[in-house]
Design a protein around this motif. Structure first.
Motif, PDB file in Angstrom:
ATOM      1  N   ILE A  16       0.829  -1.202   0.000  1.00  0.00           N
ATOM      2  CA  ILE A  16       0.000   0.000   0.000  1.00  0.00           C
ATOM      3  C   ILE A  16       0.865   1.255   0.000  1.00  0.00           C
ATOM      4  CG2 ILE A  16      -1.632   1.357   1.378  1.00  0.00           C
ATOM      5  CD1 ILE A  16      -2.857  -1.322   2.287  1.00  0.00           C
ATOM      6  N   LEU A  17       1.906   1.258   0.836  1.00  0.00           N
ATOM      7  CA  LEU A  17       2.773   2.433   0.933  1.00  0.00           C
ATOM      8  C   LEU A  17       3.531   2.686  -0.365  1.00  0.00           C
ATOM      9  CD1 LEU A  17       4.241   2.073   4.551  1.00  0.00           C
ATOM     10  CD2 LEU A  17       2.625   3.798   3.724  1.00  0.00           C
ATOM     11  N   TRP A  18       4.163   1.648  -0.911  1.00  0.00           N
ATOM     12  CA  TRP A  18       4.917   1.819  -2.152  1.00  0.00           C
ATOM     13  C   TRP A  18       3.998   2.208  -3.305  1.00  0.00           C
ATOM     14  CZ3 TRP A  18      10.009   2.069  -3.282  1.00  0.00           C
ATOM     15  CH2 TRP A  18      10.914   1.667  -2.301  1.00  0.00           C
ATOM     16  N   THR A  19       2.834   1.587  -3.377  1.00  0.00           N
ATOM     17  CA  THR A  19       1.892   1.911  -4.451  1.00  0.00           C
ATOM     18  C   THR A  19       1.411   3.351  -4.334  1.00  0.00           C
ATOM     19  OG1 THR A  19       1.138  -0.395  -4.540  1.00  0.00           O
ATOM     20  CG2 THR A  19      -0.287   1.267  -5.538  1.00  0.00           C
ATOM     21  N   ALA A  20       1.082   3.772  -3.117  1.00  0.00           N
ATOM     22  CA  ALA A  20       0.593   5.135  -2.904  1.00  0.00           C
ATOM     23  C   ALA A  20       1.669   6.160  -3.239  1.00  0.00           C
ATOM     24  CB  ALA A  20       0.146   5.294  -1.450  1.00  0.00           C
ATOM     25  N   ILE A  21       2.900   5.908  -2.809  1.00  0.00           N
ATOM     26  CA  ILE A  21       3.981   6.869  -3.046  1.00  0.00           C
ATOM     27  C   ILE A  21       4.301   6.982  -4.532  1.00  0.00           C
ATOM     28  CG2 ILE A  21       6.444   7.299  -2.675  1.00  0.00           C
ATOM     29  CD1 ILE A  21       6.077   6.035   0.122  1.00  0.00           C
ATOM     30  N   GLY A  27       1.529  10.811 -10.559  1.00  0.00           N
ATOM     31  CA  GLY A  27       0.388  11.675 -10.835  1.00  0.00           C
ATOM     32  C   GLY A  27       0.763  13.150 -10.788  1.00  0.00           C
ATOM     33  N   VAL A  28       1.537  13.543  -9.782  1.00  0.00           N
ATOM     34  CA  VAL A  28       1.974  14.942  -9.671  1.00  0.00           C
ATOM     35  C   VAL A  28       2.840  15.326 -10.862  1.00  0.00           C
ATOM     36  CG1 VAL A  28       3.440  16.521  -8.346  1.00  0.00           C
ATOM     37  CG2 VAL A  28       1.803  15.051  -7.165  1.00  0.00           C
ATOM     38  N   CYS A  29       3.738  14.425 -11.260  1.00  0.00           N
ATOM     39  CA  CYS A  29       4.618  14.691 -12.402  1.00  0.00           C
ATOM     40  C   CYS A  29       3.808  14.957 -13.669  1.00  0.00           C
ATOM     41  CB  CYS A  29       5.558  13.495 -12.605  1.00  0.00           C
ATOM     42  SG  CYS A  29       6.804  13.737 -13.886  1.00  0.00           S
ATOM     43  N   ILE A  30       2.749  14.188 -13.872  1.00  0.00           N
ATOM     44  CA  ILE A  30       1.898  14.377 -15.052  1.00  0.00           C
ATOM     45  C   ILE A  30       1.093  15.669 -14.952  1.00  0.00           C
ATOM     46  CG2 ILE A  30      -0.083  13.442 -16.329  1.00  0.00           C
ATOM     47  CD1 ILE A  30       0.920  10.650 -15.539  1.00  0.00           C
ATOM     48  N   LEU A  31       0.571  15.948 -13.770  1.00  0.00           N
ATOM     49  CA  LEU A  31      -0.295  17.119 -13.598  1.00  0.00           C
ATOM     50  C   LEU A  31       0.454  18.441 -13.754  1.00  0.00           C
ATOM     51  CD1 LEU A  31      -2.512  15.895 -10.607  1.00  0.00           C
ATOM     52  CD2 LEU A  31      -3.179  16.123 -13.009  1.00  0.00           C
ATOM     53  N   GLY A  82      11.326   3.500  -8.543  1.00  0.00           N
ATOM     54  CA  GLY A  82      10.476   3.087  -7.431  1.00  0.00           C
ATOM     55  C   GLY A  82      10.059   1.636  -7.548  1.00  0.00           C
ATOM     56  N   GLY A  83       9.644   1.231  -8.740  1.00  0.00           N
ATOM     57  CA  GLY A  83       9.241  -0.150  -8.955  1.00  0.00           C
ATOM     58  C   GLY A  83      10.391  -1.126  -8.786  1.00  0.00           C
ATOM     59  N   ILE A 129       3.453  -7.218  -7.465  1.00  0.00           N
ATOM     60  CA  ILE A 129       3.973  -6.377  -8.551  1.00  0.00           C
ATOM     61  C   ILE A 129       2.848  -6.011  -9.521  1.00  0.00           C
ATOM     62  CG2 ILE A 129       5.498  -6.351 -10.567  1.00  0.00           C
ATOM     63  CD1 ILE A 129       7.481  -8.028  -8.972  1.00  0.00           C
ATOM     64  N   ALA A 130       1.983  -6.978  -9.820  1.00  0.00           N
ATOM     65  CA  ALA A 130       0.863  -6.723 -10.725  1.00  0.00           C
ATOM     66  C   ALA A 130      -0.108  -5.701 -10.135  1.00  0.00           C
ATOM     67  CB  ALA A 130       0.140  -8.034 -11.031  1.00  0.00           C
ATOM     68  N   ILE A 131      -0.366  -5.784  -8.848  1.00  0.00           N
ATOM     69  CA  ILE A 131      -1.264  -4.826  -8.191  1.00  0.00           C
ATOM     70  C   ILE A 131      -0.682  -3.424  -8.255  1.00  0.00           C
ATOM     71  CG2 ILE A 131      -2.228  -4.112  -5.966  1.00  0.00           C
ATOM     72  CD1 ILE A 131      -2.505  -7.094  -5.277  1.00  0.00           C
ATOM     73  N   LEU A 132       0.603  -3.300  -7.924  1.00  0.00           N
ATOM     74  CA  LEU A 132       1.241  -1.976  -7.971  1.00  0.00           C
ATOM     75  C   LEU A 132       1.126  -1.371  -9.361  1.00  0.00           C
ATOM     76  CD1 LEU A 132       4.507  -0.765  -6.382  1.00  0.00           C
ATOM     77  CD2 LEU A 132       4.299  -0.594  -8.861  1.00  0.00           C
ATOM     78  N   ASN A 133       1.443  -2.154 -10.389  1.00  0.00           N
ATOM     79  CA  ASN A 133       1.411  -1.626 -11.753  1.00  0.00           C
ATOM     80  C   ASN A 133      -0.003  -1.310 -12.218  1.00  0.00           C
ATOM     81  OD1 ASN A 133       4.229  -1.809 -13.369  1.00  0.00           O
ATOM     82  ND2 ASN A 133       4.176  -3.347 -11.749  1.00  0.00           N
ATOM     83  N   SER A 134      -0.975  -2.097 -11.793  1.00  0.00           N
ATOM     84  CA  SER A 134      -2.369  -1.829 -12.171  1.00  0.00           C
ATOM     85  C   SER A 134      -2.834  -0.484 -11.631  1.00  0.00           C
ATOM     86  CB  SER A 134      -3.278  -2.947 -11.655  1.00  0.00           C
ATOM     87  OG  SER A 134      -2.941  -4.183 -12.228  1.00  0.00           O
ATOM     88  N   VAL A 135      -2.518  -0.227 -10.361  1.00  0.00           N
ATOM     89  CA  VAL A 135      -2.911   1.044  -9.755  1.00  0.00           C
ATOM     90  C   VAL A 135      -2.182   2.208 -10.436  1.00  0.00           C
ATOM     91  CG1 VAL A 135      -2.888   2.420  -7.632  1.00  0.00           C
ATOM     92  CG2 VAL A 135      -3.451  -0.022  -7.539  1.00  0.00           C
TER      93      VAL A 135
END
Length: 261
Positions: A16-21, A27-31, A82-83, A129-135
């Motif tokens: 959860i922490l790694w995915t959120a970070i 997201g910020v980089c894109i925005l 990060g990944g 790993i799949a969950i992180l990438n999906s999010v």
């Protein structure tokens, strides 16, 4: 599948922490891209003429003023590094954690073979790993749509595929190393991921070091190359898949015969 579920429960906070970070930073980089678009158009030519620095990060191959150019170099590195660190931590701690936490004796007294132990732990790694990438993919698309960018080609998909394979490769290599350890090796895993990253930078600096791209998984995840050419370098990717298989097979073979302390 009980052990796999236990591994997923044990690693849920870290996931959860790694995915959120990673998702937040991406997201910020894109925005912020719309604010930087015009500046990047002006700076793109300057970056391309900065010699070795430009080559190290692929700035001489793409246009920063375009969304995919900006994403390929600036944003994708967030997922790349990060990944890679997340995958390294998953792989290096998976098998060694049983001895470090003194749970190996309890685990191996159950009616479960060592092969099944390795298989279920490896599956748990792949699922995380799949969950992180999906999010991350969902956050990336929502962020891109929010600023009015709608990537129409398959370049974005290729980037995500490349980074997913990179994470699986690093996790598999660290998983194989983990089968030789009897204590946690978090530092070793993170160090290996960082080494791979810097090997790719060195390979970009000089033609004499190009052979390093056959060693590091960052060789086939070079965002600038994928954006510029529209494909993943198969000669680097094929070796990455081979290293993935070697790491996984090594873990199975070693753990079956390992003396558990």
């Amino acid at each position: 599948m009980t052990l796999m579920k236990q591994e997923l429960r044990k690693g849920r906070i870290s996931l959860i922490l790694w995915t959120a970070i990673i998702s937040f930073l991406l997201g910020v980089c894109i925005l912020i891209y719309p604010e930087m678009e015009h500046q990047m158009n002006d700076l793109s030519g300057m970056f391309a003429d900065m010699g070795g620095f430009s080559a190290a990060f692929g700035m001489d191959k793409i246009n920063f003023g375009e969304f995919m150019g900006f994403f390929g170099v600036e944003c994708a590195n967030v997922l790349g590094l990060g990944g890679a660190f997340f995958a390294a931590l998953l792989g290096i701690s998976s098998l060694a954690s049983e001895e470090k936490e003194k749970t190996a004796e309890f685990l191996l007294t159950h009616p479960i073979s060592r092969t099944q132990v390795v298989l279920e732990k490896y599956c748990a790694i792949l699922i995380q790993i799949a969950i992180l990438n999906s999010v991350v993919i969902i956050v990336t698309l929502l962020s891109a749509f929010a600023i009015g960018e709608f990537p129409k080609d398959n370049t974005l998909a290729l980037l995500f595929v490349a980074y997913f394979i990179l994470q699986v490769e690093i996790a598999s290599i660290c998983f194989g190393i983990s089968s030789f350890l009897d204590r946690g090796g978090s530092g070793s895993g993170l160090g290996l991921a960082a080494l791979f990253y810097f090997l790719n930078i060195i390979a970009n600096l000089t033609d004499q070091a190009q052979f390093l791209k056959y060693i590091t998984p960052f060789g086939y995840t070079e965002g600038a190359d994928i954006v510029a050419t529209g494909h993943i370098e198969l000669k680097y990717l094929s070796l990455g898949i081979l290293f993935t298989a070697i790491g996984a097979v090594t873990a199975f073979l070693k753990y079956r015969k390992k003396d558990i302390s």
